[in-house]
Design an enzyme around this catalytic site. Sequence first.
Site, PDB file in Angstrom:
ATOM      1  N   SER A 109     -33.071  21.005   8.881  1.00  0.00           N
ATOM      2  CA  SER A 109     -32.105  21.806   9.591  1.00  0.00           C
ATOM      3  C   SER A 109     -32.519  23.264   9.825  1.00  0.00           C
ATOM      4  O   SER A 109     -31.907  23.923  10.672  1.00  0.00           O
ATOM      5  CB  SER A 109     -30.780  21.780   8.838  1.00  0.00           C
ATOM      6  OG  SER A 109     -30.906  22.363   7.569  1.00  0.00           O
TER       7      SER A 109
ATOM      8  N   LYS B 264     -31.466  32.211   8.102  1.00  0.00           N
ATOM      9  CA  LYS B 264     -30.723  31.014   8.496  1.00  0.00           C
ATOM     10  C   LYS B 264     -29.228  31.323   8.474  1.00  0.00           C
ATOM     11  O   LYS B 264     -28.737  31.965   7.534  1.00  0.00           O
ATOM     12  CB  LYS B 264     -31.072  29.861   7.537  1.00  0.00           C
ATOM     13  CG  LYS B 264     -30.524  28.509   7.952  1.00  0.00           C
ATOM     14  CD  LYS B 264     -31.049  27.403   7.025  1.00  0.00           C
ATOM     15  CE  LYS B 264     -30.542  26.030   7.386  1.00  0.00           C
ATOM     16  NZ  LYS B 264     -31.090  24.966   6.506  1.00  0.00           N
TER      17      LYS B 264
ATOM     18  N   SER C 204     -35.042  20.380   4.510  1.00  0.00           N
ATOM     19  CA  SER C 204     -34.776  21.271   5.647  1.00  0.00           C
ATOM     20  C   SER C 204     -35.642  22.507   5.759  1.00  0.00           C
ATOM     21  O   SER C 204     -35.617  23.177   6.784  1.00  0.00           O
ATOM     22  CB  SER C 204     -33.316  21.712   5.629  1.00  0.00           C
ATOM     23  OG  SER C 204     -32.539  20.691   6.191  1.00  0.00           O
TER      24      SER C 204
HETATM   25  N1  GLN Z   1     -32.257  16.137   7.006  1.00  0.00           N
HETATM   26  C1  GLN Z   1     -31.550  16.092   5.766  1.00  0.00           C
HETATM   27  C2  GLN Z   1     -30.078  15.863   6.032  1.00  0.00           C
HETATM   28  O1  GLN Z   1     -29.753  15.673   7.134  1.00  0.00           O
HETATM   29  C3  GLN Z   1     -31.788  17.321   4.970  1.00  0.00           C
HETATM   30  C4  GLN Z   1     -30.984  18.474   5.390  1.00  0.00           C
HETATM   31  C5  GLN Z   1     -31.224  19.670   4.546  1.00  0.00           C
HETATM   32  O2  GLN Z   1     -32.182  19.728   3.771  1.00  0.00           O
HETATM   33  N2  GLN Z   1     -30.335  20.626   4.668  1.00  0.00           N
HETATM   34  O3  GLN Z   1     -29.275  15.879   5.155  1.00  0.00           O
END
Ligand code: GLN
Length: 482
Positions: free
Chosen positions: A154, A79, A178
């Site tokens: 994400s 990532k 994410s």
């Molecule tokens: N979807 C969640 C957010 O927008 C989690 C994102 C994540 O785990 N990095 O914050």
Amino acid sequence: MNNANFTAAALVPQILEGSVRATDVLDTVFATIREQEPRVHAFLQVTEDLARSQAEQVDRKIAEGKPVGPLAGIPIGIKDNLCVRGGRTTCASRILEPFVAPYDATVISRLRAADAVFVGKTNLDEFAMGSSTENSGFGATRNPIDLERVPGGSSGGSAAAIAAGMCVLALGSDTGGSIRQPASFCGIVGLKPTYSRVSRFGLVAFASSLDQIGPMAHTVRDAAMLLNVIAGADANDSTCSPDPVPNYVEGLEDGVRGLRLGVPREYFGEGLAPDIKSGLEKVIHRMEREGAELVDISLPHAPYAIGTYYLIATSEASANLARYDGVKYGFRAKDVKNLGEMYRRTRSEGFGPEVKRRILLGTYALSSGYYDQFYVKAQKVRTLISQDFESAFAKVDAILTPTTPDTAFKLGEKTSDPLQMYLVDIYTVSANLAGIPGISVPAGRDRSGLPFGMQVLGPKFGEPVVLRVARAVEMLRPGEAS
Ligand code: GLN
């Protein structure tokens, strides 16, 4: 070599005995990348030269009879919020577009020592803020199962890359879901470890008290193999646990006989897609037939998790992202007249709309006059959510829930309504607030053939039981039955 055998567990022994070469595995991966990547856009950068030199080195060591690491020759996607020395680390943000990492994240040094092969940096929502990878500053990733749909986020690039066969393993980060949510949307396995189990050194911070790096893979065993390599104490991260790391591959096949599995009623109510509900209920009953004891439990503060998460995550983000002001990192606005204008224009031009929204929300929640009302209140509710889990784990060994309320949605479907996007995280954020481990394992497909996951939660440092239960779900092959 076909995709079903495209796992670290199957490939490593073949690479070690010399019947398959690391460079052959890499050729397969790059043939797939050339075919799939133009459609899927899972990568922000493909590091073919680096990958080839790493794979050649593995083959050379093996030919010379030298020892190799536990992930020898396995292609991995990383990532793009993790620092790899000498390479660009953008967090999918224009503000970090020119940033070159001066050091390796701890997980990256451990992967180098394990002889893994770095295929490239995967796409994400800008600074990991989002649930669809549509917030990337460099274009959305598509779900390889249905190109009209999002891969989740994400860590959507990592999940899509694995699902499309463009790498065998991947690293993601999980602040509120994410790793687990994109795993669910793409039909793969994703594990968020206990907070502090994996060093965060070299992970670009989003919300430091919630962020955790974790493995993404085709199978539970592969996820365990990757966790074995990345977990453990680190002098560079004082929040990282000094506790010894067990071998996560051991005990995987022990099954669920004798385990008490909690089913929280708050997670199976309104808002859950009917196909997911019935699919998960089927899997849960099969667990019972295999000898697990099902326990009806309650996590009464679950309805407050989303509000609590979005206050704490945005507050921490507003502090963490203050450093991107044009002085030290990445992008700096051109032709500015003074310092104030440089800060203002660098941040206005460099950050995308969701990141700006979060910085504003977080700054507001931390501002004097609102601090007690929002931030402090959220911290109190966070404690209540943790206590819910502590009382539940006094009665059960693990908890079974859906990973997501629905399967992958269409690109553009939720971009105009941030609240709808935030609600996708309803079942995942509590594990981050409580610091406990959670995995998503494929548990079925809906009537359109889209995959969904079962989430297995465990007590702190309960990765072994979480992996064991997930492996039992995987053994039922629920995603493959028609
Ligand atoms: N979807 C969640 C957010 O927008 C989690 C994102 C994540 O785990 N990095 O914050």
